[in-house]
Write a protein that holds these residues in place. Structure first.
Motif, PDB file in Angstrom:
ATOM      1  N   ILE A 338       0.833  -1.208   0.000  1.00  0.00           N
ATOM      2  CA  ILE A 338       0.000   0.000   0.000  1.00  0.00           C
ATOM      3  C   ILE A 338       0.867   1.257   0.000  1.00  0.00           C
ATOM      4  CG2 ILE A 338      -1.645   1.332   1.375  1.00  0.00           C
ATOM      5  CD1 ILE A 338      -2.774  -1.387   2.345  1.00  0.00           C
ATOM      6  N   ASP A 339       1.925   1.244   0.796  1.00  0.00           N
ATOM      7  CA  ASP A 339       2.711   2.463   0.991  1.00  0.00           C
ATOM      8  C   ASP A 339       3.662   2.784  -0.155  1.00  0.00           C
ATOM      9  OD1 ASP A 339       1.474   3.202   3.282  1.00  0.00           O
ATOM     10  OD2 ASP A 339       3.217   3.042   4.590  1.00  0.00           O
ATOM     11  N   LEU A 340       3.745   1.924  -1.164  1.00  0.00           N
ATOM     12  CA  LEU A 340       4.462   2.333  -2.367  1.00  0.00           C
ATOM     13  C   LEU A 340       3.858   3.621  -2.921  1.00  0.00           C
ATOM     14  CD1 LEU A 340       5.276  -0.826  -4.521  1.00  0.00           C
ATOM     15  CD2 LEU A 340       6.875   0.748  -3.448  1.00  0.00           C
ATOM     16  N   TRP A 341       2.531   3.723  -2.852  1.00  0.00           N
ATOM     17  CA  TRP A 341       1.855   4.921  -3.349  1.00  0.00           C
ATOM     18  C   TRP A 341       2.189   6.145  -2.493  1.00  0.00           C
ATOM     19  CZ3 TRP A 341      -0.537   5.143  -7.910  1.00  0.00           C
ATOM     20  CH2 TRP A 341      -0.922   3.945  -8.518  1.00  0.00           C
ATOM     21  N   LEU A 342       2.593   5.908  -1.278  1.00  0.00           N
ATOM     22  CA  LEU A 342       2.926   7.010  -0.370  1.00  0.00           C
ATOM     23  C   LEU A 342       4.395   7.382  -0.442  1.00  0.00           C
ATOM     24  CD1 LEU A 342       1.932   8.839   1.982  1.00  0.00           C
ATOM     25  CD2 LEU A 342       2.536   6.963   3.540  1.00  0.00           C
ATOM     26  N   ASP A 343       5.270   6.384  -0.456  1.00  0.00           N
ATOM     27  CA  ASP A 343       6.713   6.609  -0.366  1.00  0.00           C
ATOM     28  C   ASP A 343       7.432   6.563  -1.707  1.00  0.00           C
ATOM     29  OD1 ASP A 343       6.559   6.734   2.423  1.00  0.00           O
ATOM     30  OD2 ASP A 343       6.729   4.560   2.603  1.00  0.00           O
ATOM     31  N   GLY A 344       6.805   5.982  -2.715  1.00  0.00           N
ATOM     32  CA  GLY A 344       7.509   5.769  -3.962  1.00  0.00           C
ATOM     33  C   GLY A 344       8.517   4.625  -3.827  1.00  0.00           C
ATOM     34  N   TYR A 345       9.464   4.571  -4.753  1.00  0.00           N
ATOM     35  CA  TYR A 345      10.405   3.455  -4.801  1.00  0.00           C
ATOM     36  C   TYR A 345      11.774   3.814  -4.238  1.00  0.00           C
ATOM     37  CZ  TYR A 345       7.124   0.737  -7.590  1.00  0.00           C
ATOM     38  OH  TYR A 345       6.025   0.036  -8.015  1.00  0.00           O
TER      39      TYR A 345
END
Length: 470
Positions: A338-345
């Motif tokens: 989920i937090d890929l959308w928040l933190d990016g890569y």
């Protein structure tokens, strides 16, 4: 009334000059969108930052959102929108326009009318001088045609003064290896490796979902390693030009090819269909990237491209990327998906996130070993993937995936999901115990992975002992 979206693209230095001609479907305010994200990278990228302004041939158009414009449509006559796109993102996910190289990832630069994702498209690309081109789209004269905007933005385009190109058929599917860069990178050894793992993956998945597939390459001057999956192609950027790229290319290409099944064809429900205009939150990124990371390397070994010793080295490399970098992270795979959308890569809060690629690969390895151990190699992760292919035609949720794996395993795995996927406890001893079943000895400190029983390891090389795939 024509539904066709007609695009004209002219390559310039660091810019693409773009026009879209289309016939509105109704009078009144019409939203014009540019995707905020692209499949394969689950974070908002807001490609509209590369457009200063858009002009309209009829009707007023104004910026109305971060990636949206509103056009005042006063009649159902064709309208032309024109804009310049800043094309200076030299990786596999953006667009770049240089004197000797043009790469267009259409999803990053082509606007579309609201609810126009399924409208047919035609694209004309004008570049200075004579250039070789490669793209998986169908050509019609000097134009490319796509059945829909969705197909168009899933079909990247590359061009340069000259291009390496070779093709072959496997199981009735036409495959292409095409690329820009020094020709020594496209060696007979590389082409043979591609042919071997392509053939194996098609056998493993019992068929290919398309009729053709393009491996697109840009061997660039700077150090680089990046690939993006598409339904009928992959774009891979590798550099610098003066190094041997063979090992990196076979690993990346095998990974990206398997995405043809694992995400391009078999998707989480949240991604059916893709909505390019908003963040699409889902908690199964580890299924998409973890299984693909694990199997991408395993396919190289199973198809005979690498030796057992080389594969064990690759496996150890992935284990190190999890245990030495993320082993003490606080989040679960579900939270990190989920937090890929928040933190990016890139770098997140220290100790927060785990990699959906490398911890996801650890989970895939564990599932494969558990299934093999219970059924003495009569079943494997292949049974899970084939069941996904047959069952998840309308997408899947995390609960759906759990239930399908448990059906293959013929037992509940609730404790496994809680510990490996939904938890964050250390997994070194657990994975070490599982790898012992296939003749591998794993120690965390100092980290090592060694072959202890070659006969047991040989069975691990087979998809399952019912179907040897040899």
């Amino acid at each position: 009334m024509s539904h066709l979206l007609r695009y004209q693209i002219v390559g310039e230095d660091r810019f693409l000059s773009i026009s879209l001609e289309f016939t509105p479907q109704r009078v009144g305010p019409q939203e014009i969108h540019l995707p905020i994200w692209r499949p394969g990278r689950y974070q908002a990228q807001y490609f509209a930052k590369n457009i200063a302004t858009i002009q309209s041939s009829r009707g007023r158009i104004v910026k109305s959102g971060l990636s949206t414009w509103t056009l005042d449509v006063d009649s159902l006559e064709p309208v032309v929108l024109k804009y310049r796109y800043f094309a200076d993102q030299p990786d596999a996910g953006g667009c770049v326009s240089q004197a000797d190289f043009v790469y267009i990832n259409f999803i990053a630069c082509l606007v579309f009318p609201h609810r126009g994702e399924n409208r047919p498209c035609e694209v004309n690309i004008t570049l200075p001088g004579y250039r070789a081109t490669a793209c998986s789209l169908t050509t019609y004269g000097s134009n490319f045609r796509a059945k829909s905007y969705r197909e168009l933005v899933d079909s990247p385009f590359i061009s340069g003064p000259e291009m390496f190109s070779q093709s072959w058929k496997s199981h009735g599917v036409q495959f292409f290896v095409q690329g820009l860069g020094p020709k020594q990178h496209f060696s007979p050894r590389l082409l043979q490796a591609y042919a071997r793992f392509v053939d194996y993956q098609i056998q493993y998945m019992q068929g290919f979902p398309g009729k053709k597939y393009h491996f697109l390459h840009w061997i660039c001057p700077k150090p680089f390693y990046h690939g993006v999956e598409h339904t009928a192609s992959t774009m891979m950027v590798m550099g610098p030009e003066d190094r041997d790229s063979y090992d990196d290319l076979i690993g990346l290409a095998s990974h990206e090819l398997f995405h043809v099944w694992n995400v391009a064809t078999i998707r989480p429900k949240e991604l059916l269909p893709y909505d390019y205009t908003k963040q699409v939150i889902f908690d199964t990124g580890w299924v998409i990237e973890g299984i693909t990371t694990y199997l991408g390397d395993w396919f190289l070994w199973a198809s005979g491209v690498v030796t057992a010793e080389e594969y064990v080295g690759m496996l150890l490399g992935n284990l190190k990327l999890h245990f030495e970098r993320d082993g003490a992270s606080k989040q679960s795979l579900v939270e990190s998906s989920i937090d890929l959308w928040l933190d990016g890569y890139g770098q997140a809060l220290p100790g927060k996130r785990v990699s959906i690629y490398f911890k996801g690969a650890l989970v895939a390895l564990a599932l494969d070993l558990m299934i093999r151990q219970k059924f003495n190699h009569q079943r494997s992760l292949q049974d899970v993937l084939l069941a996904m292919k047959a069952t998840f035609k309308k997408g899947y949720t995390r609960a759906d995936f759990y239930a399908l794996v448990e059906k293959v395993y013929e037992s509940s795995l609730s404790d496994f999901w809680k510990i490996w996927v939904e938890g964050n406890e250390p997994l070194g001893k657990r994975i070490g115990d599982l790898m012992a079943f296939v003749g591998l000895e794993f120690e965390e400190s100092p980290m090592r992975l060694e072959i202890q029983n070659s006969a047991s390891l040989a069975l691990f090389q087979l998809a399952n002992s019912r179907n040897l795939h040899k």
